[in-house]
Scaffold this motif. Structure first.
Motif, short mmCIF file in Angstrom:
data_model
loop_
_atom_site.label_atom_id
_atom_site.label_comp_id
_atom_site.label_asym_id
_atom_site.label_seq_id
_atom_site.Cartn_x
_atom_site.Cartn_y
_atom_site.Cartn_z
N LEU A 375 55.03 112.58 76.04
CA LEU A 375 56.47 112.36 76.17
C LEU A 375 57.18 113.71 76.06
O LEU A 375 57.10 114.39 75.03
CB LEU A 375 56.99 111.41 75.11
N TYR A 376 57.85 114.07 77.15
CA TYR A 376 58.67 115.27 77.18
C TYR A 376 60.14 114.84 77.13
O TYR A 376 60.47 113.65 77.24
CB TYR A 376 58.43 116.07 78.44
N CYS A 377 61.02 115.82 76.96
CA CYS A 377 62.45 115.53 77.04
C CYS A 377 63.17 116.73 77.63
O CYS A 377 62.72 117.88 77.48
CB CYS A 377 63.02 115.15 75.68
N GLN A 378 64.28 116.47 78.31
CA GLN A 378 65.10 117.55 78.86
C GLN A 378 66.49 117.45 78.25
O GLN A 378 67.14 116.40 78.32
CB GLN A 378 65.19 117.46 80.39
N PRO A 379 66.96 118.52 77.65
CA PRO A 379 68.25 118.47 76.94
C PRO A 379 69.42 118.23 77.87
O PRO A 379 69.41 118.59 79.05
CB PRO A 379 68.33 119.85 76.29
N LYS A 380 70.47 117.66 77.30
CA LYS A 380 71.77 117.53 77.95
C LYS A 380 72.79 118.27 77.09
O LYS A 380 72.76 118.18 75.86
CB LYS A 380 72.18 116.05 78.07
N VAL A 381 73.71 118.97 77.75
CA VAL A 381 74.67 119.79 77.03
C VAL A 381 76.08 119.47 77.51
O VAL A 381 76.31 119.32 78.73
CB VAL A 381 74.36 121.30 77.21
N SER A 385 82.08 122.07 75.47
CA SER A 385 81.85 122.65 74.14
C SER A 385 80.58 123.46 74.02
O SER A 385 80.41 124.24 73.09
CB SER A 385 81.82 121.53 73.09
N GLY A 386 79.64 123.24 74.95
CA GLY A 386 78.35 123.90 74.85
C GLY A 386 77.43 123.26 73.83
O GLY A 386 76.34 123.78 73.54
N GLU A 387 77.83 122.12 73.28
CA GLU A 387 77.02 121.43 72.29
C GLU A 387 75.94 120.58 72.97
O GLU A 387 76.19 119.94 74.00
CB GLU A 387 77.90 120.53 71.42
N VAL A 388 74.75 120.57 72.37
CA VAL A 388 73.71 119.66 72.84
C VAL A 388 74.17 118.23 72.53
O VAL A 388 74.61 117.94 71.41
CB VAL A 388 72.36 119.95 72.15
N CYS A 389 74.07 117.35 73.51
CA CYS A 389 74.57 115.99 73.32
C CYS A 389 73.53 114.92 73.65
O CYS A 389 73.86 113.77 73.91
CB CYS A 389 75.83 115.76 74.16
N GLY A 390 72.27 115.29 73.64
CA GLY A 390 71.20 114.31 73.87
C GLY A 390 70.09 114.87 74.74
O GLY A 390 70.07 116.08 75.04
N ALA A 391 69.19 114.01 75.11
CA ALA A 391 68.07 114.42 75.96
C ALA A 391 67.57 113.22 76.74
O ALA A 391 67.77 112.07 76.34
CB ALA A 391 66.94 115.00 75.10
N GLU A 392 66.94 113.51 77.87
CA GLU A 392 66.34 112.47 78.71
C GLU A 392 64.84 112.46 78.50
O GLU A 392 64.18 113.50 78.58
CB GLU A 392 66.65 112.72 80.18
N ALA A 393 64.28 111.28 78.20
CA ALA A 393 62.84 111.15 77.99
C ALA A 393 62.13 111.21 79.33
O ALA A 393 62.53 110.55 80.30
CB ALA A 393 62.53 109.84 77.29
N VAL A 427 56.54 104.26 77.61
CA VAL A 427 57.65 105.18 77.40
C VAL A 427 58.63 104.63 76.36
O VAL A 427 59.09 105.36 75.47
CB VAL A 427 58.38 105.47 78.74
N LEU A 428 58.96 103.34 76.48
CA LEU A 428 59.89 102.74 75.52
C LEU A 428 59.37 102.84 74.09
O LEU A 428 60.08 103.27 73.17
CB LEU A 428 60.14 101.27 75.89
N GLU A 429 58.12 102.44 73.90
CA GLU A 429 57.56 102.45 72.54
C GLU A 429 57.48 103.87 72.00
O GLU A 429 57.80 104.13 70.83
CB GLU A 429 56.18 101.79 72.55
N THR A 430 57.07 104.81 72.84
CA THR A 430 56.94 106.20 72.40
C THR A 430 58.31 106.82 72.15
O THR A 430 58.49 107.57 71.18
CB THR A 430 56.17 107.02 73.44
N ALA A 431 59.29 106.52 73.01
CA ALA A 431 60.64 107.06 72.85
C ALA A 431 61.30 106.53 71.58
O ALA A 431 61.97 107.29 70.85
CB ALA A 431 61.49 106.73 74.08
N PHE A 432 61.15 105.26 71.30
CA PHE A 432 61.72 104.70 70.07
C PHE A 432 61.09 105.35 68.84
O PHE A 432 61.78 105.68 67.86
CB PHE A 432 61.53 103.19 70.04
N ARG A 433 59.77 105.51 68.89
CA ARG A 433 59.10 106.15 67.76
C ARG A 433 59.61 107.58 67.56
O ARG A 433 59.87 108.02 66.44
CB ARG A 433 57.58 106.15 68.00
N GLN A 434 59.76 108.32 68.68
CA GLN A 434 60.23 109.70 68.59
C GLN A 434 61.68 109.76 68.12
O GLN A 434 62.04 110.59 67.27
CB GLN A 434 60.12 110.37 69.96
N SER A 435 62.53 108.85 68.62
CA SER A 435 63.93 108.85 68.21
C SER A 435 64.05 108.56 66.71
O SER A 435 64.87 109.15 66.01
CB SER A 435 64.71 107.81 69.02
N HIS A 436 63.19 107.66 66.20
CA HIS A 436 63.19 107.37 64.77
C HIS A 436 62.78 108.60 63.97
O HIS A 436 63.34 108.90 62.90
CB HIS A 436 62.26 106.19 64.48
#
Length: 626
Positions: A375-381, A385-393, A427-436
């Motif tokens: 599972l990779y992720c790509q940041p969203k900014v 503001s230039g603040e990181v505001c999440g990522a896409e799995a 992806v769902l199970e891995t993403a939830f685990r990672q988000s936790h």
């Protein structure tokens, strides 16, 4: 004369006849011969009782002094017929006349006269019981009056019973043979066209390959596919599609001529094997088929042009087995679709790619089951503001032999292999685990997961996501879901219902690749979504293509007018960033912001990234993104 001894001798010979009988006709004829020649009776005949209106008794076998006897009258077992044969058939019991001269049968004077003239003194008629019912008669004439005493009738009656059993046995065998032949025909021949089927083709092809191999000769195999067959079937119906198949089968068989067998190799495929044929000759035949077999076919009110694609494979050049030649001829037929001529000689690269693809499908299934994906992720900014505001799995696959498989390739493999929903579950199970895990570490960044058109059709999707929230006790704002515009448009009504159920969980929803799916504004207004993601193809060319620039600007304005956030995908340069900021775009995602990274590296990336300290536009001390 010892009549009982005569009857016993006849019974014994009759039993031997039963044992040796191969078919019903010869059995009946031989039994009559035995009765007359060995039993020394005057005449014997067998008749079958018809179920017609006149209840006809149809003579089927006879022997003895009977010249002209069966021409004298119509034999019947109808009620009122007083003769012994009719009586035996009606009652199912033997009937004996010890002295024919005493028979009072005014309606059969000719028969009686004929019987007397032929020297028939007495007659015994026995019913033939075949498979539990009276099927006919065995009638025996003796020269002497009073010939059929009780003991002789018992022995002859036993012989009649044996004969009935023998007839039943032979009929049962005949039915079994017919059934076996029917089964064999069904196993080796196509029921619609009557042509040999794929099983028969493989056997015949194997035999033909052995023969040409021994003679050091080549063999050509042509696969002829009917073009647009599924479209014709869907539009006109199965009956019209069957008519098309039968007509193509007739034309191909006629063109092939005597000695060449056309087979039906699939629903819309025919095969023609040509022993002792070179590739040059096979290609000429393919050209002839295109000219002569593909004329229009009338199907009901329409006339359909049956386009064909022909693939040619050669033994030994393209394979040494029937399976290999068949497979490669089919590949050549697929290759032929991309040619102007619509026929092609097999080219090996596609087969190798197909083999690799099938192997990768199997490996992908195993990787999902064994949790071997990454599972990779790509940041969203935030652009303002230039603040990181999440990522896409993002899912990645590091293959043990082939290295990192391109995402587009293995997603396409998953679609072909029916693995999209198992992949999404992973992806769902891995993403939830990672988000936790992030949440436990104090990272409050939402992670978004992509859902496909197939996922939207999964009736258990929302329940599965709800269960994952319950499992990990996650706040709904920590998970987001992205759905492509084209996926939504495959089933707008069903997609809307699924999105409404997802939104009820409290999550944010994004329309991904916006601008490529042709959704209407009225439909867009109904969707419970939070943001639009501008497709990266428009962002990539927005500075050089006026049309793309208009689409980007219009999408930003449209999203804001609808109260939605707007995310730009594929931001690759500072110039694109500045242009998007000027247009008021909310969020950026792309290599200029950050490359996809393993999710376990995201915390470290965020801690060291400089986006939150990004200076205003125009400042030359611009920090570089990691």
């Amino acid at each position: 004369m010892n009549y009982a001894e005569r009857a016993l001798r006849t019974l014994s010979a009759g039993n031997r006849t039963l044992l040796r009988a191969e078919d019903e006709t010869s059995l009946l004829q031989e039994m009559c011969r035995v009765i007359v020649e060995l039993g020394r009776y005057r005449m014997a005949w067998v008749g079958f009782a018809e179920q017609d209106e006149g209840k006809t008794l149809r003579p089927v076998a006879h022997r003895g002094f009977e010249d002209g006897f069966f021409d004298i009258a119509h034999f019947t077992w109808a009620e009122g017929e007083g003769g012994p044969t009719a009586q035996a058939v009606r009652t199912g019991k033997p009937a004996v006349v010890q002295d024919i001269k005493t028979v009072a049968a005014p309606h059969l004077p000719i028969a009686i006269t004929e019987a007397i003239d032929r020297g028939y003194g007495s007659v015994a008629a026995f019913p033939l019981l075949v498979e539990g019912r009276v099927a006919g008669n065995l009638t025996i004439f003796a020269a002497e009056p009073d010939a059929f005493n009780e003991q002789e009738c018992a022995l002859l009656g036993e012989m009649a019973d044996d004969l009935g059993f023998g007839i039943g046995t032979l009929r049962m065998r005949a039915r079994h043979r017919e059934a076996e032949e029917t089964i064999r025909h069904m196993a080796y021949f196509d029921t619609l066209t009557g042509l040999p089927n794929r099983t028969s083709l493989q056997q015949e092809l194997t035999s033909a390959i052995e023969a040409v191999h021994a003679a050091h000769n080549p063999l050509a195999l042509l696969i002829i596919k009917i073009g647009h067959f599924q479209e014709i079937s869907d539009t006109l119906g199965y009956e019209e599609a069957d008519l098309l198949v039968r007509e193509m089968a007739r034309r191909l068989s006629q063109l092939a001529g005597e000695g060449q067998s056309v087979a039906r190799a699939g629903e819309d495929e025919f095969a023609l094997a040509l022993p002792n044929t070179s590739a040059e000759v096979a290609i000429r035949l393919a050209q002839r088929i295109m000219r002569e077999v593909c004329d229009p076919v009338p199907l009901g009110p329409l006339t359909v042009d049956p386009h064909a694609y022909i693939g040619v494979a050669m033994f030994p050049g393209h394979g040494n087995t029937a399976d290999a030649i068949l497979r490669r001829a089919k590949i050549a037929a697929v290759q032929a679709k991309r040619t102007a001529a619509k026929f092609a000689l097999y080219q090996g690269t596609a087969d190798q790619e197909c083999t690799r693809r099938l192997a990768l499908m199997s490996d992908l299934r195993s990787a999902i089951d064994k949790n071997e994906l990454l599972l990779y992720c790509q940041p969203k900014v935030s652009i303002s503001s230039g603040e990181v505001c999440g990522a896409e799995a993002l899912v990645r696959w590091q293959h043990a032999q082939h290295g990192m498989i391109a995402t587009g390739e293995f997603i396409a493999l998953a679609e072909r292999a029916g693995l999209i929903m198992p992949l999404t579950r992973w992806v769902l199970e891995t993403a939830f685990r990672q988000s936790h895990t992030w949440f436990e570490q104090g990272i409050r960044q939402p992670l978004s997961v992509n859902l496909s058109a197939q996922d939207l059709r999964d009736p258990h999707l929302v329940d599965r996501i709800s269960s994952l929230f319950a499992t990990w006790a996650m706040p709904p704002e920590m998970m987001q879901f992205e759905l492509t515009e084209s996926a939504l448009m495959e089933d707008p009504v069903g997609a809307l219902k699924t999105l409404q159920r997802l939104k009820a969980l409290g999550v944010d929803l994004f329309i991904d690749d916006f601008g490529t799916g042709y959704s209407s504004l009225s439909y867009l207004q109904k969707l419970p979504v939070d943001s639009l993601k501008i497709d990266q193809s428009f962002v990539a060319s927005m500075l050089t293509n006026a049309g793309s620039a208009v689409i980007v600007r219009s999408t930003v304005e449209l999203g804001h007018n609808l109260g939605l956030g707007v995310v730009a995908e594929g931001v690759e340069s500072e110039a694109q960033w500045d242009s998007l900021r000027a247009l008021g775009c909310d969020t950026a995602q792309g290599h200029f912001v950050g490359f996809p990274i393993p999710t376990e590296q995201f915390v470290d990336w965020e801690a060291h990234c400089q986006w939150r300290h990004r200076p205003p536009a125009g400042d030359t001390t611009l920090a570089t993104a990691h």
